[in-house]
Design an enzyme around this catalytic site. Structure first.
Site, PDB file in Angstrom:
ATOM      1  N   HIS A 165     -49.134  50.455  31.810  1.00  0.00           N
ATOM      2  CA  HIS A 165     -49.243  50.709  33.163  1.00  0.00           C
ATOM      3  C   HIS A 165     -50.819  50.428  33.570  1.00  0.00           C
ATOM      4  O   HIS A 165     -51.601  50.684  32.390  1.00  0.00           O
ATOM      5  CB  HIS A 165     -48.674  51.833  33.562  1.00  0.00           C
ATOM      6  N   GLY A 186     -56.497  57.843  25.815  1.00  0.00           N
ATOM      7  CA  GLY A 186     -55.983  58.793  26.718  1.00  0.00           C
ATOM      8  C   GLY A 186     -54.572  58.274  27.320  1.00  0.00           C
ATOM      9  O   GLY A 186     -54.334  58.689  28.440  1.00  0.00           O
TER      10      GLY A 186
END
Ligand code: AMP
Length: 114
Positions: A100, A93
Site C-alpha cells: 500500500h 513500520g
C-alpha cells in the site's frame, strides 16, 4: 499470501471510504489519518510489500503511481504538494501485509520521519 484486512476491503466484505477503483487497484481513506488527507492506494493483486514486487508487476506498479497522481489531483493536493510513503517490513513500520502507498497531504509535513 496471508489474508489481510485489505483483502476484505477489496472483496467488499468490510466497508471503506473509497475514492478510486478500477480493475487493478483501489484507493480509500485511511481509518487513522495522519494528515488532513490520508489515502491508501493498493493493488488488487495480492503483493505483500515492495520486496514481493516481481518483474512482471512493472506495468501494475506504473499504474499504481499514475493512480496516486490522479487521486492526489482529485483530492486537491497537487498544487501544494503531498507525500507518498511505502512502509516495508518490520523496520519500515509495515503493519498490514498487503502493498500500500500512503498519500499524505493537506498540511506541511516534517522531515525526517521518526
Ligand atoms: P502501514 O503501517 O504502512 O502498514 O499502514 C497500514 C495503514 O492501514 C495504517 O495507516 C492504518 O491506519 C490503515 N488501516 C488499517 N485498517 C484499515 C481499514 N480498515 N480501513 C482503512 N485503513 C486502515
Amino acid at each position: 499470501m496471508a489474508e489481510t484486512i485489505f483483502s476484505k476491503i477489496i472483496r467488499k466484505e468490510i466497508p471503506a471510504n473509497v475514492v478510486h477503483e478500477d480493475e487493478h487497484c483501489l484507493a480509500f481513506h485511511d481509518v487513522s489519518p495522519q494528515a488532513p488527507t490520508h489515502v491508501l492506494v493498493i493493488p488488487k493483486k495480492p503483493i505483500v510489500n515492495v520486496e514481493d514486487i516481481a518483474p512482471e508487476d512493472a506495468e501494475l506498479v506504473g499504474h499504481l503511481w499514475l493512480t496516486i497522481q490522479k487521486v492526489a489531483r482529485q483530492l486537491g493536493l497537487a498544487e501544494d504538494g503531498y507525500r507518498v510513503v511505502v512502509n516495508c517490513g518490520k523496520n519500515g513500520g509495515q503493519s498490514v501485509d498487503h502493498l500500500h502507498y500512503h498519500i499524505l497531504g493537506g498540511r506541511a509535513l516534517s522531515w525526517p520521519p521518526g
